[in-house]
Design a protein around this motif. Structure first.
Motif, short mmCIF file in Angstrom:
data_model
loop_
_atom_site.label_atom_id
_atom_site.label_comp_id
_atom_site.label_asym_id
_atom_site.label_seq_id
_atom_site.Cartn_x
_atom_site.Cartn_y
_atom_site.Cartn_z
N THR A 110 34.21 28.05 42.35
CA THR A 110 34.94 29.30 41.94
C THR A 110 34.22 30.27 41.12
OG1 THR A 110 36.99 27.80 41.57
CG2 THR A 110 37.02 29.81 40.66
N ASN A 111 33.39 29.69 40.18
CA ASN A 111 32.36 30.53 39.62
C ASN A 111 31.33 31.23 40.51
OD1 ASN A 111 31.48 30.62 36.66
ND2 ASN A 111 32.74 28.72 36.87
N GLY A 112 31.11 30.74 41.63
CA GLY A 112 30.11 31.55 42.50
C GLY A 112 30.83 32.36 43.36
N ILE A 113 32.16 32.24 43.55
CA ILE A 113 33.05 33.50 44.10
C ILE A 113 33.40 34.49 43.06
CG2 ILE A 113 35.54 33.78 45.28
CD1 ILE A 113 35.23 31.02 46.30
N VAL A 114 33.73 34.27 42.01
CA VAL A 114 34.12 35.25 40.97
C VAL A 114 33.04 36.24 40.47
CG1 VAL A 114 35.07 35.70 38.75
CG2 VAL A 114 36.24 33.94 40.34
N ILE A 115 31.77 35.61 40.18
CA ILE A 115 30.69 36.37 39.65
C ILE A 115 30.09 37.56 40.36
CG2 ILE A 115 28.31 36.32 38.79
CD1 ILE A 115 28.96 33.14 37.81
N PRO A 116 30.19 37.49 41.80
CA PRO A 116 29.72 38.64 42.40
C PRO A 116 30.89 39.73 42.34
CG PRO A 116 29.39 36.85 43.61
CD PRO A 116 30.01 36.14 42.68
N MET A 117 31.88 39.58 42.10
CA MET A 117 33.11 40.41 42.05
C MET A 117 33.00 41.26 40.86
SD MET A 117 36.22 38.83 44.00
CE MET A 117 37.17 40.07 43.47
N THR A 118 32.55 40.52 39.74
CA THR A 118 32.63 41.12 38.39
C THR A 118 32.17 42.61 38.24
OG1 THR A 118 30.31 40.38 37.72
CG2 THR A 118 32.38 39.08 37.27
N ALA A 119 31.25 43.14 39.11
CA ALA A 119 30.85 44.52 39.05
C ALA A 119 32.22 45.42 39.42
CB ALA A 119 29.59 44.73 39.89
N PHE A 120 32.72 44.96 40.56
CA PHE A 120 34.10 45.73 40.93
C PHE A 120 34.99 45.64 39.87
CE2 PHE A 120 37.93 45.01 42.80
CZ PHE A 120 38.37 46.42 43.34
N LEU B 168 30.26 45.96 47.07
CA LEU B 168 30.87 45.12 46.06
C LEU B 168 29.97 44.76 45.22
CD1 LEU B 168 33.46 43.77 45.44
CD2 LEU B 168 32.44 41.64 46.56
N LEU B 169 28.70 44.63 45.51
CA LEU B 169 27.70 44.03 44.53
C LEU B 169 26.53 44.78 44.74
CD1 LEU B 169 26.47 42.46 42.19
CD2 LEU B 169 26.01 40.41 44.02
N SER C 85 26.74 46.59 35.18
CA SER C 85 27.47 45.72 35.66
C SER C 85 26.83 45.02 36.85
CB SER C 85 28.83 46.15 35.84
OG SER C 85 28.66 47.46 36.96
N HIS C 86 26.20 45.66 37.90
CA HIS C 86 25.95 45.07 39.06
C HIS C 86 24.55 44.22 38.53
CE1 HIS C 86 28.23 47.48 42.08
NE2 HIS C 86 28.19 48.28 41.10
N GLY C 87 23.70 44.55 37.82
CA GLY C 87 22.71 43.90 37.18
C GLY C 87 23.05 42.49 36.87
N THR C 88 23.86 42.63 35.97
CA THR C 88 24.58 41.29 35.15
C THR C 88 25.12 40.28 36.28
OG1 THR C 88 26.72 42.37 34.44
CG2 THR C 88 24.68 42.15 32.94
#
Length: 561
Positions: free
Chosen positions: A76-86, A272-273, A408-411
């Motif tokens: 779940t972490n792996g799925i959610v983290i790339p979406m955080t920039a969006f 998205l990222l 946001s994309h960098g983090t």
């Protein structure tokens, strides 16, 4: 290293502060609400490991089934983290952080009240969704609030929560599981989440800019399948062999979809990222060093409790107490390391920290069944001291190379690759430990079974002495001696397997040390920016008065006469 641009010609960007660059006066309460949320999320991760045997008994499930509580959280972490920039571009800071904390709180409550294993698993997934949003959001807020020359200290302050929670977690959970129900582990996290919801609703300000990016559905699908499959493959490789069909197929699917995801992100007008952050060399090398160091840290940190509990036979509470000084020292050193980053730059910190890490990890690769636990504690504590110089500082230094619009994309990118690296490192070192332990055990068994007159005489004398001392037949005594001998061989093989894994971890840390020589600091703007032509006013965005002052000092003096 402080402030300024890393690439000539970078477009102007807003200064640190609110969504449009305006200064934020009261940063302390904002920082406190972020630290409290991070503490709750990380404490939750470290509490559950000790309770696994209790969960297996209460829910009547196998070890492979209960492992999904960790695997599901990781996926779940792996799925959610790339979406955080969006998500950061779509929602305000307050909306996103309060939503993440609410998800985390709901998941914690589900876990505490879970009547069966499926409900427990759902609770862990909901928890992971909230925690996965919090960490990249927290780092983005810090990048927006603080200029590069003071970010190290701010990130170091956040590191107090990130390292103090693991210090408290194993010891606290070991004591609770021994004396109370495992449900108490979640009941003690829940009030922290509720308090942080109240604190954040009062003090948290909107410091991220809403750009309302377009949602890339196919990027999301490729990222979800790619990262999910890859992380699942790495996770299962630690339990099964790397050559297992399930592991190979999962990793292959993950690699294929991640390639599709990268191609899509590099060609899309609204990624998205945004993987273009890796075009900044300072950020890329910092991400690589951070990933390699994470492989050594997370895998190595897992081996020490295995040695203390499984090989030496001590309790989870004893293991937590042995690891406690190192984690506390790491939390204390985090803001100090951040302040040193602001003052002297990243390369000296990384070199010193990684040298200490390599030496101490190598020393942990020389333990045996007679090594005093006090020695283990001191070596482990010194290892954490070395890691305190690199865990927050390297990534902070890398993020300093990015313009504000890429924060946001960098983090998100940094947290994604670190998650993959930590999973890969853990699986790799656990697999090495298992395989090498089996190999050493077979070697020991072979040496016993071969014709060894001295060993056979010694075992026979021991069996006769045992039969004379205890009420048993000679056959029973021989069987007991054989059982003890093979049991001792298993312990010796396990120690040697752990030693081999630590030596590999030391080699990985050595690679990170070599790569750290290429780390570089951010150049100051006044040192890197060319002086403007005479009579040409500098182009400065509205609201960036701080940059005006810097640029004015670079103007050439007007010629006299």
């Amino acid at each position: 290293m402080n402030g300024g641009e890393t690439i000539a010609g970078r477009p102007p960007e807003p200064g640190p502060g609110g969504p449009t660059g305006e200064p934020v006066l009261h940063k302390g309460p904002i920082l406190f609400s972020l630290i409290l949320g991070a503490f709750a999320a990380i404490l939750n991760q470290t509490l559950l490991n000790v309770a696994v045997p209790k969960l297996m008994a209460d829910f009547n499930v196998s070890a492979s089934t209960v492992q999904w509580l960790s695997t599901g959280y990781l996926l779940t972490n792996g799925i959610v983290i790339p979406m955080t920039a969006f998500l950061i571009g779509t929602f305000t800071t307050r909306q996103l952080f309060l939503g993440a904390m609410f998800l985390f709180g709901v998941g914690t409550l589900l876990c505490a009240l879970a009547p069966d294993f499926p409900v427990m698993l759902v609770g862990r997934i909901v928890q992971a969704a909230g925690a996965g949003i919090m960490m990249p959001l927290m780092m983005t807020v810090i990048l927006n609030l603080y200029p590069p020359e003071t970010r190290g200290r701010a990130m170091g302050t956040i590191g107090i929560a990130m390292f103090f929670a693991p210090a408290v977690g194993p010891t606290l959970s070991g004591w609770i599981v021994q004396n109370y129900s495992w449900r108490v582990l979640f009941y003690i996290v829940l009030p922290v989440a509720v308090i942080d919801l109240v604190v954040a609703s009062i003090f948290l300000k909107n410091v991220t800019e809403r750009t309302f990016p377009k949602f890339e559905f196919w990027s999301f699908v490729a990222s979800t399948i790619g990262l999910g499959s890859l992380l699942y493959g790495f996770s299962e490789a630690g339990n099964k062999e790397w050559g297992a069909t399930e592991v190979v197929a999962s990793i292959a699917v993950g690699v294929v979809f991640l390639i599709l995801f990268v191609v899509r992100e590099l060609t899309s007008a609204h990624p998205l990222l945004n993987l273009r952050v890796f075009r900044y060399g300072g950020f890329t090398i910092a991400a690589v060093v951070s990933c390699v160091a994470n492989m050594a840290m997370f895998g190595g940190s897992l081996l020490t409790p295995i040695y203390v509990q499984d090989v030496r036979g001590y309790s989870a509470l004893d293991s937590g107490l042995i690891l406690l000084p190192g984690a506390i020292l790491m939390g204390i050193m985090s803001p100090i390391s951040g302040a040193l980053l602001d003052k002297i730059g990243i390369r000296p910190l990384a070199i010193v920290g990684l040298i200490i890490t390599v030496v101490t990890t190598w020393e942990l690769g020389r333990v045996n069944l007679q090594t005093p636990l006090g020695d283990i504690m001191w070596i482990y504590t010194l290892r954490m001291f070395g890691l305190s110089f690199i865990m927050m500082t390297i990534m902070t230094a890398g993020l300093n190379h990015l313009p504000r619009q890429y924060n946001s994309h960098g983090t998100a990118a940094a947290n994604t690759v670190r998650t993959i690296a930590a999973s890969l490192g853990t699986s790799l070192l656990i697999t090495i430990m298992t395989d090498r332990s089996n190999m050493h055990y077979q070697q020991l068994v072979t040496s016993v079974q071969t014709n060894n007159p001295f060993l056979n005489i010694t075992l026979s004398q021991f069996a006769h002495a045992l039969a004379a001392m205890a009420p048993m037949t000679a056959q029973q005594a021989n069987a007991l001696v054989t059982y003890l001998l093979y049991g001792q061989a298993q312990l010796l093989a396990a120690v040697e397997g752990i030693d081999d894994s630590f030596l590999v971890a030391a080699g990985i840390a050595l690679v990170a040390l070599v790569l750290s020589l290429f780390l570089r600091n951010v150049k100051r703007a006044r040192a890197s920016a060319p002086a403007p032509a005479e009579g040409t006013p500098p182009a400065v965005m509205e609201g960036t008065r701080r940059k005006v002052a810097v640029l004015r000092r670079t103007l050439r003096p007007r010629p006299e006469g």
